[in-house]
Design an enzyme around this catalytic site. Structure first.
Site, PDB file in Angstrom:
ATOM      1  N   MET A   1     -11.953   4.495  -0.282  1.00 45.97           N
ATOM      2  CA  MET A   1     -12.553   4.776   1.028  1.00 45.97           C
ATOM      3  C   MET A   1     -13.203   6.153   0.914  1.00 45.97           C
ATOM      4  O   MET A   1     -12.773   7.139   1.512  1.00 45.97           O
ATOM      5  CB  MET A   1     -11.483   4.734   2.113  1.00 45.97           C
ATOM      6  CG  MET A   1     -11.107   3.306   2.487  1.00 45.97           C
ATOM      7  SD  MET A   1      -9.528   3.217   3.328  1.00 45.97           S
ATOM      8  CE  MET A   1      -8.438   3.299   1.913  1.00 45.97           C
TER       9      MET A   1
ATOM     10  N   SER B   1       0.843  -1.197   0.000  1.00 38.67           N
ATOM     11  CA  SER B   1       0.000   0.000   0.000  1.00 38.67           C
ATOM     12  C   SER B   1       0.876   1.244   0.000  1.00 38.67           C
ATOM     13  O   SER B   1       1.687   1.443   0.909  1.00 38.67           O
ATOM     14  CB  SER B   1      -0.898   0.000   1.234  1.00 38.67           C
ATOM     15  OG  SER B   1      -1.467   1.287   1.389  1.00 38.67           O
TER      16      SER B   1
ATOM     17  N   ASP C   1      -6.603  -6.369   4.578  1.00 41.59           N
ATOM     18  CA  ASP C   1      -5.923  -5.071   4.534  1.00 41.59           C
ATOM     19  C   ASP C   1      -5.918  -4.458   5.931  1.00 41.59           C
ATOM     20  O   ASP C   1      -6.985  -4.205   6.492  1.00 41.59           O
ATOM     21  CB  ASP C   1      -6.675  -4.160   3.544  1.00 41.59           C
ATOM     22  CG  ASP C   1      -6.075  -2.773   3.404  1.00 41.59           C
ATOM     23  OD1 ASP C   1      -4.960  -2.531   3.901  1.00 41.59           O
ATOM     24  OD2 ASP C   1      -6.750  -1.925   2.769  1.00 41.59           O
ATOM     25  N   GLY C   2      -4.705  -4.241   6.436  1.00 39.40           N
ATOM     26  CA  GLY C   2      -4.562  -3.583   7.729  1.00 39.40           C
ATOM     27  C   GLY C   2      -3.776  -4.432   8.713  1.00 39.40           C
ATOM     28  O   GLY C   2      -4.199  -5.535   9.059  1.00 39.40           O
ATOM     29  N   GLY C   3      -2.615  -3.928   9.114  1.00 36.73           N
ATOM     30  CA  GLY C   3      -1.815  -4.616  10.132  1.00 36.73           C
ATOM     31  C   GLY C   3      -1.160  -5.903   9.661  1.00 36.73           C
ATOM     32  O   GLY C   3      -0.810  -6.756  10.487  1.00 36.73           O
TER      33      GLY C   3
ATOM     34  N   PHE D   1      -6.177   4.746   8.257  1.00 30.17           N
ATOM     35  CA  PHE D   1      -4.779   5.016   8.571  1.00 30.17           C
ATOM     36  C   PHE D   1      -3.925   3.759   8.460  1.00 30.17           C
ATOM     37  O   PHE D   1      -4.403   2.658   8.753  1.00 30.17           O
ATOM     38  CB  PHE D   1      -4.644   5.587   9.992  1.00 30.17           C
ATOM     39  CG  PHE D   1      -5.384   6.880  10.157  1.00 30.17           C
ATOM     40  CD1 PHE D   1      -4.785   8.088   9.815  1.00 30.17           C
ATOM     41  CD2 PHE D   1      -6.698   6.892  10.601  1.00 30.17           C
ATOM     42  CE1 PHE D   1      -5.485   9.280   9.927  1.00 30.17           C
ATOM     43  CE2 PHE D   1      -7.408   8.081  10.724  1.00 30.17           C
ATOM     44  CZ  PHE D   1      -6.795   9.282  10.381  1.00 30.17           C
TER      45      PHE D   1
ATOM     46  N   GLY E   1      -0.449   1.576   9.702  1.00 27.54           N
ATOM     47  CA  GLY E   1       0.274   1.373  10.950  1.00 27.54           C
ATOM     48  C   GLY E   1      -0.569   0.964  12.140  1.00 27.54           C
ATOM     49  O   GLY E   1      -0.103   0.998  13.279  1.00 27.54           O
TER      50      GLY E   1
ATOM     51  N   HIS F   1      -8.393   0.982  -3.815  1.00 31.55           N
ATOM     52  CA  HIS F   1      -9.284   0.804  -2.658  1.00 31.55           C
ATOM     53  C   HIS F   1      -9.918   2.153  -2.346  1.00 31.55           C
ATOM     54  O   HIS F   1      -9.256   3.049  -1.835  1.00 31.55           O
ATOM     55  CB  HIS F   1      -8.452   0.281  -1.471  1.00 31.55           C
ATOM     56  CG  HIS F   1      -9.229   0.142  -0.194  1.00 31.55           C
ATOM     57  ND1 HIS F   1      -8.602  -0.022   1.032  1.00 31.55           N
ATOM     58  CD2 HIS F   1     -10.566   0.116   0.068  1.00 31.55           C
ATOM     59  CE1 HIS F   1      -9.527  -0.123   1.980  1.00 31.55           C
ATOM     60  NE2 HIS F   1     -10.717  -0.034   1.421  1.00 31.55           N
TER      61      HIS F   1
ATOM     62  N   MET G   1     -11.609  -5.907   5.817  1.00 34.75           N
ATOM     63  CA  MET G   1     -10.704  -4.974   6.504  1.00 34.75           C
ATOM     64  C   MET G   1     -10.291  -5.557   7.852  1.00 34.75           C
ATOM     65  O   MET G   1     -11.130  -6.011   8.626  1.00 34.75           O
ATOM     66  CB  MET G   1     -11.387  -3.622   6.727  1.00 34.75           C
ATOM     67  CG  MET G   1     -11.597  -2.774   5.476  1.00 34.75           C
ATOM     68  SD  MET G   1     -10.085  -2.360   4.577  1.00 34.75           S
ATOM     69  CE  MET G   1      -9.146  -1.434   5.805  1.00 34.75           C
TER      70      MET G   1
ATOM     71  N   GLY H   1       1.195  -2.122   4.051  1.00 36.23           N
ATOM     72  CA  GLY H   1       1.703  -0.764   3.886  1.00 36.23           C
ATOM     73  C   GLY H   1       2.983  -0.558   4.653  1.00 36.23           C
ATOM     74  O   GLY H   1       4.089  -0.615   4.104  1.00 36.23           O
ATOM     75  N   SER H   2       2.860  -0.342   5.961  1.00 32.49           N
ATOM     76  CA  SER H   2       4.037  -0.007   6.764  1.00 32.49           C
ATOM     77  C   SER H   2       5.066  -1.136   6.798  1.00 32.49           C
ATOM     78  O   SER H   2       6.267  -0.873   6.858  1.00 32.49           O
ATOM     79  CB  SER H   2       3.614   0.396   8.174  1.00 32.49           C
ATOM     80  OG  SER H   2       2.662  -0.490   8.689  1.00 32.49           O
TER      81      SER H   2
ATOM     82  N   HIS I   1      -1.388  -1.377  -4.165  1.00 34.42           N
ATOM     83  CA  HIS I   1      -2.654  -1.032  -3.511  1.00 34.42           C
ATOM     84  C   HIS I   1      -2.703   0.482  -3.336  1.00 34.42           C
ATOM     85  O   HIS I   1      -1.819   1.080  -2.720  1.00 34.42           O
ATOM     86  CB  HIS I   1      -2.726  -1.753  -2.163  1.00 34.42           C
ATOM     87  CG  HIS I   1      -4.004  -1.568  -1.419  1.00 34.42           C
ATOM     88  ND1 HIS I   1      -5.150  -2.293  -1.691  1.00 34.42           N
ATOM     89  CD2 HIS I   1      -4.331  -0.746  -0.387  1.00 34.42           C
ATOM     90  CE1 HIS I   1      -6.110  -1.938  -0.854  1.00 34.42           C
ATOM     91  NE2 HIS I   1      -5.650  -0.979  -0.055  1.00 34.42           N
TER      92      HIS I   1
HETATM   93  C1  DX5 Z   1      -6.044   1.624   5.776  1.00 36.69           C
HETATM   94  C2  DX5 Z   1      -5.666   1.315   4.356  1.00 36.69           C
HETATM   95  C3  DX5 Z   1      -4.559   0.354   4.234  1.00 36.69           C
HETATM   96  C4  DX5 Z   1      -3.260   0.797   4.854  1.00 36.69           C
HETATM   97  C5  DX5 Z   1      -2.659  -0.403   5.504  1.00 36.69           C
HETATM   98  O1  DX5 Z   1      -7.285   2.217   5.830  1.00 36.69           O
HETATM   99  O2  DX5 Z   1      -6.765   0.798   3.639  1.00 36.69           O
HETATM  100  O3  DX5 Z   1      -4.374  -0.042   2.888  1.00 36.69           O
HETATM  101  O4  DX5 Z   1      -2.334   1.318   3.961  1.00 36.69           O
HETATM  102  O5  DX5 Z   1      -1.508  -0.013   6.186  1.00 36.69           O
HETATM  103  P1  DX5 Z   1      -0.755  -1.034   7.172  1.00 36.69           P
HETATM  104  O6  DX5 Z   1      -0.300  -2.196   6.365  1.00 36.69           O
HETATM  105  O7  DX5 Z   1       0.359  -0.210   7.709  1.00 36.69           O
HETATM  106  O8  DX5 Z   1      -1.748  -1.435   8.240  1.00 36.69           O
HETATM  107 ZN    ZN Z   2      -6.436  -0.136   1.699  1.00 40.51          ZN
END
Ligand code: DX5
Ligand code: ZN
Length: 220
Positions: free
Chosen positions: A66, A8, A173-175, A141, A143, A64, A135, A195-196, A31
């Site tokens: 949002m 991401s 997606d997420g964490g 966000f 991280g 994605h 999700m 992402g992170s 992503h």
């Molecule tokens: C959060 C996003 C994710 C985000 C995930 O709302 O949809 O795509 O980038 O970031 P990490 O992998 O750091 O949780």
């Molecule tokens: Zn996402």
């Protein structure tokens, strides 16, 4: 089962996006998180930026959304050439109609569920979608910590998709990190957004390879 890793760019340096995309050329798709500061309390970018990402990215775009009012805005992302466009179930009253429109334009159609949204009403609609995104954080966000309590939902989708012999991609997606990806893979996910844990690593390519191996070892 094929494992897909999708970094991401929410965790990338927005001012050096072309170089940040080159760092993840080994990934399956990029992503792209579009946020409108309304559906979620954060703001990223819109179609103009995504069009430039599409032009310079070495890999296809998994968008994605949002954002609110997806019936109005989602088709534009398919029209600019995104490989896949995912909208939130909570943002439309007519998910099937919108998915059909996206497929007609030529992108894959995905539907995303926030952690508090039940999966049951959507299980019978799965053939209308190419991807479902469960999700594993509250959207908005990067991280945040992985919500293991969403794995029941992942398992329910996996069971329904397998029973139907469906090719549906099951995305989380997420964490997602080396510590959490195995749980998600074991529950039945095959498409992993990170992402992170990718952009925060010194070598993004190595992080992608590590995630891929960990997921493959526990995939269905
Ligand atoms: C959060 C996003 C994710 C985000 C995930 O709302 O949809 O795509 O980038 O970031 P990490 O992998 O750091 O949780
Ligand atoms: Zn996402």
């Amino acid at each position: 089962m094929t494992v897909r890793i999708e970094p991401s760019i929410l965790s990338a340096d927005f001012v050096n996006m072309e170089a940040e995309l080159a760092r993840i050329a080994d990934a399956d798709y990029v992503h792209v998180d579009v946020m409108d500061n309304h559906f979620v309390p954060n703001l990223t970018f819109g179609p103009q930026m995504v069009q430039r990402i599409q032009a310079v990215s070495p890999i296809g775009l998994d968008v994605h959304l949002m954002i609110a009012d997806v019936d109005r805005w989602a088709p534009g992302y398919a029209e600019l050439g995104a490989f896949s466009v995912t909208f939130h179930a909570e943002a439309t009253a007519e998910p099937v109609k919108l998915a059909r429109r996206l497929r007609e334009i030529g992108s894959r159609a995905g539907i995303a569920l926030k952690p508090g949204t039940a999966i049951e009403p959507y299980l019978e609609l799965l053939p209308e979608f190419d991807q479902i995104l469960v999700m594993t954080v509250e959207p908005g966000f990067g991280g945040q910590s992985f919500m293991a309590d969403q794995m029941g939902k992942v398992a329910a989708v996996r069971a329904a998709a397998d029973a139907a012999g469906s090719e549906l991609w099951l995305q989380v997606d997420g964490g997602i990190t080396l510590d959490t990806i195995e749980v998600a893979a074991a529950a039945g996910a095959d498409t992993f957004v990170a992402g992170s844990s990718v952009y925060g690593a010194p070598h993004a390519g190595e992080a992608i390879a590590g995630l891929r191996a960990a997921a493959a070892a526990h995939a269905h």
